[in-house]
Write a protein that holds these residues in place. Structure first.
Motif, PDB file in Angstrom:
ATOM      1  N   THR A  25      30.149  32.721  46.935  1.00 45.56           N
ATOM      2  CA  THR A  25      30.503  32.038  45.688  1.00 45.56           C
ATOM      3  C   THR A  25      29.267  31.538  44.959  1.00 45.56           C
ATOM      4  O   THR A  25      29.061  31.851  43.774  1.00 45.56           O
ATOM      5  CB  THR A  25      31.445  30.854  45.977  1.00 45.56           C
ATOM      6  N   MET A  50      29.555  32.927  41.417  1.00 41.33           N
ATOM      7  CA  MET A  50      29.422  31.937  40.356  1.00 41.33           C
ATOM      8  C   MET A  50      28.285  32.233  39.386  1.00 41.33           C
ATOM      9  O   MET A  50      28.420  31.941  38.192  1.00 41.33           O
ATOM     10  CB  MET A  50      29.287  30.525  40.948  1.00 41.33           C
ATOM     11  N   GLN A  87      29.935  34.454  36.910  1.00 45.19           N
ATOM     12  CA  GLN A  87      30.847  33.685  36.070  1.00 45.19           C
ATOM     13  C   GLN A  87      30.093  32.767  35.112  1.00 45.19           C
ATOM     14  O   GLN A  87      30.502  32.592  33.960  1.00 45.19           O
ATOM     15  CB  GLN A  87      31.785  32.854  36.947  1.00 45.19           C
ATOM     16  N   SER A  88      28.978  32.189  35.582  1.00 49.07           N
ATOM     17  CA  SER A  88      28.186  31.304  34.723  1.00 49.07           C
ATOM     18  C   SER A  88      27.615  32.063  33.536  1.00 49.07           C
ATOM     19  O   SER A  88      27.579  31.544  32.406  1.00 49.07           O
ATOM     20  CB  SER A  88      27.048  30.667  35.530  1.00 49.07           C
ATOM     21  N   ALA A 133      28.963  34.716  32.197  1.00 48.19           N
ATOM     22  CA  ALA A 133      30.081  35.056  31.312  1.00 48.19           C
ATOM     23  C   ALA A 133      30.551  33.846  30.514  1.00 48.19           C
ATOM     24  O   ALA A 133      30.915  33.971  29.340  1.00 48.19           O
ATOM     25  CB  ALA A 133      31.240  35.622  32.136  1.00 48.19           C
ATOM     26  N   ILE A 134      30.518  32.674  31.122  1.00 51.12           N
ATOM     27  CA  ILE A 134      30.998  31.454  30.462  1.00 51.12           C
ATOM     28  C   ILE A 134      29.951  30.890  29.509  1.00 51.12           C
ATOM     29  O   ILE A 134      30.258  30.515  28.375  1.00 51.12           O
ATOM     30  CB  ILE A 134      31.401  30.395  31.503  1.00 51.12           C
ATOM     31  N   LYS A 186      23.219  30.151  31.267  1.00 53.34           N
ATOM     32  CA  LYS A 186      23.762  30.476  32.583  1.00 53.34           C
ATOM     33  C   LYS A 186      23.230  29.552  33.674  1.00 53.34           C
ATOM     34  O   LYS A 186      23.977  29.155  34.582  1.00 53.34           O
ATOM     35  CB  LYS A 186      23.467  31.936  32.930  1.00 53.34           C
ATOM     36  N   THR A 196      39.023  28.966  41.501  1.00 52.42           N
ATOM     37  CA  THR A 196      37.664  29.246  41.029  1.00 52.42           C
ATOM     38  C   THR A 196      37.537  30.680  40.540  1.00 52.42           C
ATOM     39  O   THR A 196      36.858  30.946  39.543  1.00 52.42           O
ATOM     40  CB  THR A 196      36.650  28.995  42.167  1.00 52.42           C
ATOM     41  N   THR A 218      37.705  30.341  33.558  1.00 55.86           N
ATOM     42  CA  THR A 218      37.221  30.884  32.275  1.00 55.86           C
ATOM     43  C   THR A 218      36.522  29.817  31.445  1.00 55.86           C
ATOM     44  O   THR A 218      36.166  30.071  30.296  1.00 55.86           O
ATOM     45  CB  THR A 218      38.395  31.470  31.479  1.00 55.86           C
ATOM     46  N   LEU A 255      35.783  25.917  36.279  1.00 52.76           N
ATOM     47  CA  LEU A 255      34.846  26.345  37.322  1.00 52.76           C
ATOM     48  C   LEU A 255      34.454  25.159  38.201  1.00 52.76           C
ATOM     49  O   LEU A 255      34.427  25.267  39.432  1.00 52.76           O
ATOM     50  CB  LEU A 255      33.612  26.973  36.672  1.00 52.76           C
ATOM     51  N   VAL A 281      34.728  40.078  40.159  1.00 50.10           N
ATOM     52  CA  VAL A 281      34.686  38.733  40.723  1.00 50.10           C
ATOM     53  C   VAL A 281      35.921  38.424  41.561  1.00 50.10           C
ATOM     54  O   VAL A 281      35.819  37.858  42.665  1.00 50.10           O
ATOM     55  CB  VAL A 281      34.515  37.698  39.595  1.00 50.10           C
ATOM     56  N   TRP A 282      37.100  38.789  41.099  1.00 50.96           N
ATOM     57  CA  TRP A 282      38.330  38.509  41.844  1.00 50.96           C
ATOM     58  C   TRP A 282      38.290  39.154  43.234  1.00 50.96           C
ATOM     59  O   TRP A 282      38.662  38.531  44.226  1.00 50.96           O
ATOM     60  CB  TRP A 282      39.545  39.042  41.066  1.00 50.96           C
TER      61      TRP A 282
END
Length: 427
Positions: A46, A51, A54-55, A57-58, A64, A118, A122, A127, A187-188
């Protein structure tokens, strides 16, 4: 409130609270190490692989690092609270399954639910919430399984057991990195794989824990105020515990500074063509070095003493960080320099984790509060994640970049090597 065990009417201390003298078997040690594999697979898959994706992407490329730092910091704050709290509660847990098993099971269920949350994050808030809950579950598991070692392993065997548990931690890091490399950005899928590994690895210990039942009345009762006051361990009364805590804080900070932005370092500084694969290669080399040294160094320390090996291993970790600082100077061989640094870091980290764990179990203030005291020790392993995220962000964005980051890690590692010689009760 005293945490010292109360004797039964026959004048004997209950088995759950007595100092262990019977040597533990390989099956038990392997099951403890497997729990560590599962916990650390979930954490490092993670934090170091999923993460960061995901960071990005967010928050986008410009934010990031800050998104990852914020989510990581929230998770660590939760870990610092949960680890000693669950440790203390498990010290006093009365159940037919023993003291530690119920918390491992509850932690696994909690971690599963929040890791799924987590995975679907989005936004920054989602997160942070998901990772905070996952850290609560994972640290409940960690607090319980860590306390199981001084519960059951005698002092003369703890170096070996601690070394094998350290190999479990390292295998978890390796498996977590492998998940990040093989999911190809899905990610999933990465979260599902991490959850499965965590649950499967917990099963052998839960089924055969060797976790004696704590009899009712074996621990003294007290008020909530006295319970909370027990989390303060006076450095004046227990200086060796304090120095051991500080040494672990310094060494974990140095190690975290070396690895926290590794994916970004390969991307932005070394310009590696496949950063995720590069992280896996470096992590695999690091893991091999740790696996090579952890159990061997732990077993040697059972015979020769802990402090010299802790100091030597701390020095190796510092040297690895300094080599990472110099890697960009090697031109076309800069990734080779990073590989050598990873090998040195692995050797040092393996020896450190195994031997220092055994040392820590020998400076615990009370035999009746092993879970709580090991939880306090574990704060020294969790707190550096905050220090590392904050210091890394500051070094990379304000103080000169990644060279400053790795030099900082080296200096802190040297201080950690020196601190172990302030411990007097363990040779």
């Amino acid at each position: 409130m005293s945490a010292e065990p109360a004797a039964n009417p026959a004048g004997e201390v209950p088995e759950a609270l007595a100092e262990p003298t019977r040597r533990v078997r390989w099956r038990w040690t392997a099951s403890v190490a497997l729990v560590s594999v599962g916990i650390n697979t979930a954490i490092f898959a993670t934090l170091n692989q999923l993460m960061p994706l995901q960071s990005a992407a967010i928050g986008g490329e410009d934010s990031k690092e800050s998104v990852l730092s914020l989510a990581g910091t929230v998770g660590v704050l939760v870990a610092m609270l949960i680890n000693p709290l669950v440790g203390a509660l498990s010290d006093r847990t009365h159940s037919r399954w023993g003291r530690r098993v119920p918390w491992i099971v509850a932690g696994a269920v909690l971690a599963t639910g929040f890791l799924l949350l987590t995975a679907g994050a989005t936004s920054i808030g989602m997160l942070c919430l998901g990772w905070a809950g996952a850290q609560a579950g994972l640290n409940a598991m960690s607090a319980a399984i860590t306390a199981a070692v001084p519960d059951r392993a005698p002092v003369e065997q703890r170096g070996l057991v601690g070394g094998l548990v350290a190999t479990g931690i390292t295998l978890g890091i390796l498996v977590g990195s492998a998940i990040g490399m093989f999911i190809n950005g899905a990610v999933w899928l990465g979260y599902l794989m991490a959850i499965v590994v965590m649950l499967v690895c917990a099963v052998p210990y839960v089924l055969r824990p060797d976790d004696p039942v704590l009899p009712c009345g074996a621990m003294p009762r007290g008020s909530l105020r006295e319970f909370l006051a027990g989390f303060w361990v006076s450095p004046r009364k227990h200086p060796d515990f304090a120095w051991a805590w500080l040494g672990r804080l310094l060494m974990m900070t140095a190690t975290q500074l070396t690895i926290v932005y590794l994916l970004f370092y390969l991307t932005d500084v070394l310009k590696h063509p496949n950063p995720a694969a590069g992280v896996f290669v470096l992590t695999a080399i690091y893991a091999f070095g740790t696996l090579l040294c952890a159990a061997v160094a732990g077993a040697i320390s059972d015979r020769t003493g802990r402090r010299p090996l802790v100091a030597l291993s701390s020095g190796l970790i510092a040297a690895a960080a300094l080599l990472m600082a110099c890697a960009p100077l090697f031109g076309g061989a800069q990734f080779t320099a990073a590989i050598i640094a990873a090998a040195i870091l692995g050797l040092g980290n393996g020896a450190y984790l195994g031997v220092d764990f055994a040392l820590l179990t020998q400076v615990l203030p009370s035999s009746g509060a092993r879970g709580k005291d090991m939880g306090i020790i574990n704060i020294a392993a969790s707190l550096p994640q905050i220090f590392a995220l904050g210091l890394a962000f500051l070094a990379v964005t304000k103080l000169g970049g990644y060279t400053t980051l790795f030099v900082m890690a080296g200096v802190i590692g040297i201080l950690g090597a020196l601190s172990v010689y302030r411990i007097k009760s363990v040779r």
